[in-house]
Design a protein around this motif. Structure first.
Motif, PDB file in Angstrom:
ATOM      1  N   GLY A 179      -0.576  -5.006  -2.524  1.00  0.00           N
ATOM      2  CA  GLY A 179      -0.493  -4.704  -4.001  1.00  0.00           C
ATOM      3  C   GLY A 179       0.090  -3.510  -5.001  1.00  0.00           C
ATOM      4  O   GLY A 179       0.297  -3.776  -6.009  1.00  0.00           O
ATOM      5  N   ARG A 180       0.467  -2.453  -4.026  1.00  0.00           N
ATOM      6  CA  ARG A 180       0.992  -1.601  -4.460  1.00  0.00           C
ATOM      7  C   ARG A 180       2.398  -1.780  -4.970  1.00  0.00           C
ATOM      8  O   ARG A 180       3.236  -2.522  -4.288  1.00  0.00           O
ATOM      9  N   THR A 181       3.139  -1.056  -5.983  1.00  0.00           N
ATOM     10  CA  THR A 181       4.455  -1.277  -6.389  1.00  0.00           C
ATOM     11  C   THR A 181       5.355  -0.290  -5.684  1.00  0.00           C
ATOM     12  O   THR A 181       4.913   1.027  -5.180  1.00  0.00           O
ATOM     13  N   ALA A 182       6.455  -0.738  -4.799  1.00  0.00           N
ATOM     14  CA  ALA A 182       7.125   0.318  -4.395  1.00  0.00           C
ATOM     15  C   ALA A 182       7.586   1.508  -4.965  1.00  0.00           C
ATOM     16  O   ALA A 182       8.170   1.337  -6.264  1.00  0.00           O
ATOM     17  N   ASP A 185      13.387   2.803  -5.861  1.00  0.00           N
ATOM     18  CA  ASP A 185      14.481   1.716  -5.575  1.00  0.00           C
ATOM     19  C   ASP A 185      15.500   2.179  -4.682  1.00  0.00           C
ATOM     20  O   ASP A 185      16.216   1.553  -4.154  1.00  0.00           O
ATOM     21  N   TRP A 234       2.471   6.226   1.617  1.00  0.00           N
ATOM     22  CA  TRP A 234       3.317   5.435   0.650  1.00  0.00           C
ATOM     23  C   TRP A 234       4.547   5.828   0.397  1.00  0.00           C
ATOM     24  O   TRP A 234       5.646   5.249   0.270  1.00  0.00           O
ATOM     25  N   GLY A 238       8.192   4.328   1.093  1.00  0.00           N
ATOM     26  CA  GLY A 238       9.174   3.935   0.013  1.00  0.00           C
ATOM     27  C   GLY A 238      10.257   4.485  -0.117  1.00  0.00           C
ATOM     28  O   GLY A 238      11.311   3.923  -0.666  1.00  0.00           O
ATOM     29  N   SER A 319       0.062  -9.951   1.755  1.00  0.00           N
ATOM     30  CA  SER A 319      -0.338 -10.160   0.582  1.00  0.00           C
ATOM     31  C   SER A 319      -1.660 -10.937   0.699  1.00  0.00           C
ATOM     32  O   SER A 319      -1.753 -11.951   1.241  1.00  0.00           O
TER      33      SER A 319
END
Length: 338
Positions: A179-182, A185, A234, A238, A319
């Protein structure tokens, strides 16, 4: 009506078992009595209470634990005779849940604790792991379990021995990062993610790989290469263009949550656990798999193949996996047994 209470046994090897507890517990509408030889972890959810157990493998006066018929002639995996720590840990479990009743007992992982819970008349929920677990001890524990949680996708990894047990719930890979956002980019560099469960890879081998890949930036999380352990890597995941990791269940689920391009190097574990996981990843095209640390001259090619991957990590079903595991536990805890 008060909500149910469940017990939860957390094995002390590595950090993966406690990681699963921390991922699943917030999704449980239950109170949880946690039993483990590990110290109380940081970030323990409010619905959890930690009960520390003595070790059952500590050296005591007399013969070492491994010489005290710990397998009971092949019936069990680990129950050393006349070992004070082993006796006291089981006594502590029984005494605690005698005072504070529980509706289910989650076991991650131990055939002996699974059987002990069932002998106490408490329905066990056994969290299993991949590998060839068709020995008599495992099969007895599977038969005793009211539910079995397999934290990986059935479509990609279905051990033959689990086919005999209809109570298996394949929930997908359980990651604390679901559920975490990357965080980025733009990804660059190589991250070595080494777990706490042990490895045969040496710092010298890592240094040779770094030296052979001129211009590549390498970093490390975990004990290998002098990296600092991080309870929450994390950001590092990422930012990395390629992650080199072992094939532990939590590591693979975290890679899936981060959408990482990965080089997986399975480590020797009982019952071929990491080899089975690596086989599934390789067959699905989710990672580059090497059966040992590559020689220095091969790392340029290995990293090139990893960067060419376009892994469909959604197939690892990360997920919602922790929530699905929680529902399987609650189904047992809320069952009205005849």
């Amino acid at each position: 009506m008060s909500r149910p209470r469940v017990a939860w046994y957390v094995h002390h090897h590595g950090r993966g078992h406690v990681g699963r507890l921390l991922a699943i517990a917030p999704h449980l509408d239950t109170d949880i009595l946690c039993f483990s030889s590990l110290p109380r972890p940081d970030g323990l959810p409010e619905n959890c209470e930690w009960v520390h157990l003595e070790r059952d493998d500590a050296v005591e006066p007399g013969a070492p634990p491994a010489e005290r018929d710990p397998s009971a002639g092949g019936l069990l995996h680990w129950a050393p005779l006349l070992h004070d720590g082993h006796r006291r840990r089981l006594t502590a479990i029984a005494a605690t849940i005698d005072r504070r009743a529980v509706a289910a007992f989650v076991v991650d992982v131990s055939a002996e604790v699974t059987l002990f819970a069932r002998l106490l008349g408490i329905p066990p929920v056994l969290i299993t792991q991949p590998g060839q677990r068709d020995d008599d001890t495992h099969l007895l524990a599977f038969r005793a379990a009211a539910a079995i949680i397999a934290p990986w996708p059935e479509e990609l990894l279905r051990p033959r021995h689990l086919g005999a047990f209809p109570q298996v719930a394949y929930v997908g890979g359980i990651s604390r990062f679901d559920g975490r956002t990357a965080p980025s980019d733009h990804r660059s560099g190589v991250l070595v993610l080494s777990g706490a469960g042990g490895t045969t890879v040496t710092a010298e081998a890592l240094d040779a790989a770094v030296a052979a890949t001129h211009g590549q930036s390498w970093s490390s999380v975990g004990p290998l290469g002098g990296g600092v352990w991080s309870a929450d890597p994390w950001e590092q995941l990422g930012r990395a263009d390629v992650v080199v990791a072992w094939a532990g269940q939590n590591s693979v689920a975290d890679l899936a949550a981060a959408g990482s391009r990965a080089v997986i190097i399975p480590q020797g574990r009982p019952f071929g656990e990491q080899d089975a996981t690596a086989d599934a990843l390789e067959h699905a095209g989710l990672a580059v798999v090497e059966r040992g640390w590559p020689t220095a001259d091969r790392w340029h090619d290995v990293l090139g193949r990893a960067r060419a991957l376009r892994p469909e990590w959604s197939r690892w079903r990360t997920s919602g996996a922790a929530a699905r595991a929680a529902r399987a536990i609650e189904d047992v805890a809320n069952t009205r047994w005849p």
